[in-house]
Design a protein around this motif. Sequence first.
Motif, PDB file in Angstrom:
ATOM      1  N   PRO A   1       0.812  -1.230   0.000  1.00 29.63           N
ATOM      2  CA  PRO A   1       0.000   0.000   0.000  1.00 29.63           C
ATOM      3  C   PRO A   1       0.843   1.278   0.000  1.00 29.63           C
ATOM      4  N   ILE A   2       2.013   1.223   0.604  1.00 31.90           N
ATOM      5  CA  ILE A   2       2.897   2.396   0.582  1.00 31.90           C
ATOM      6  C   ILE A   2       3.395   2.640  -0.832  1.00 31.90           C
ATOM      7  N   PHE A   3       3.713   1.559  -1.554  1.00 34.45           N
ATOM      8  CA  PHE A   3       4.121   1.706  -2.955  1.00 34.45           C
ATOM      9  C   PHE A   3       2.985   2.264  -3.804  1.00 34.45           C
ATOM     10  N   THR A   4       1.754   1.874  -3.492  1.00 31.57           N
ATOM     11  CA  THR A   4       0.594   2.405  -4.221  1.00 31.57           C
ATOM     12  C   THR A   4       0.469   3.907  -3.983  1.00 31.57           C
ATOM     13  N   LEU A   5       0.589   4.325  -2.738  1.00 30.99           N
ATOM     14  CA  LEU A   5       0.522   5.753  -2.422  1.00 30.99           C
ATOM     15  C   LEU A   5       1.634   6.518  -3.113  1.00 30.99           C
ATOM     16  N   LEU A   6       2.825   5.971  -3.096  1.00 36.04           N
ATOM     17  CA  LEU A   6       3.963   6.611  -3.762  1.00 36.04           C
ATOM     18  C   LEU A   6       3.711   6.750  -5.259  1.00 36.04           C
ATOM     19  N   LYS A   7       3.153   5.707  -5.866  1.00 36.81           N
ATOM     20  CA  LYS A   7       2.857   5.751  -7.297  1.00 36.81           C
ATOM     21  C   LYS A   7       1.891   6.885  -7.618  1.00 36.81           C
ATOM     22  N   TRP A   8       0.817   7.001  -6.853  1.00 39.73           N
ATOM     23  CA  TRP A   8      -0.177   8.034  -7.133  1.00 39.73           C
ATOM     24  C   TRP A   8       0.365   9.425  -6.843  1.00 39.73           C
ATOM     25  N   CYS A   9       1.188   9.571  -5.826  1.00 39.95           N
ATOM     26  CA  CYS A   9       1.797  10.877  -5.563  1.00 39.95           C
ATOM     27  C   CYS A   9       2.693  11.310  -6.721  1.00 39.95           C
ATOM     28  N   LEU A  10       3.440  10.374  -7.282  1.00 41.25           N
ATOM     29  CA  LEU A  10       4.303  10.707  -8.418  1.00 41.25           C
ATOM     30  C   LEU A  10       3.496  11.015  -9.678  1.00 41.25           C
ATOM     31  N   ILE A  11       2.382  10.324  -9.860  1.00 44.79           N
ATOM     32  CA  ILE A  11       1.519  10.628 -11.007  1.00 44.79           C
ATOM     33  C   ILE A  11       0.957  12.037 -10.887  1.00 44.79           C
ATOM     34  N   TYR A  12       0.446  12.394  -9.692  1.00 44.44           N
ATOM     35  CA  TYR A  12      -0.085  13.743  -9.489  1.00 44.44           C
ATOM     36  C   TYR A  12       1.005  14.802  -9.631  1.00 44.44           C
ATOM     37  N   ALA A  13       2.201  14.503  -9.151  1.00 43.91           N
ATOM     38  CA  ALA A  13       3.303  15.459  -9.274  1.00 43.91           C
ATOM     39  C   ALA A  13       3.682  15.677 -10.737  1.00 43.91           C
TER      40      ALA A  13
END
Length: 60
Positions: A26-38
């Motif tokens: 789940p931490i990797f999922t959050l990281l993925k979405w944060c990078l997409i938004y960035a």
Amino acid sequence: MLENIGASLIMYRYPERTPVFAELTPIFTLLKWCLIYASFAALVPGVLIAVLYYIRRRKK
């Protein structure tokens, strides 16, 4: 990619527990979405700068 590896490993070992990957995925999922938004947030100023540069060059 880390999210996919973690989810695949958890599903592969399904009846057995994988506590480390179950907590990290789940931490990797959050990281993925944060990078997409960035990346989308960086795209807007990048396009604006390119358009302004193009307009200034056309005026000269």
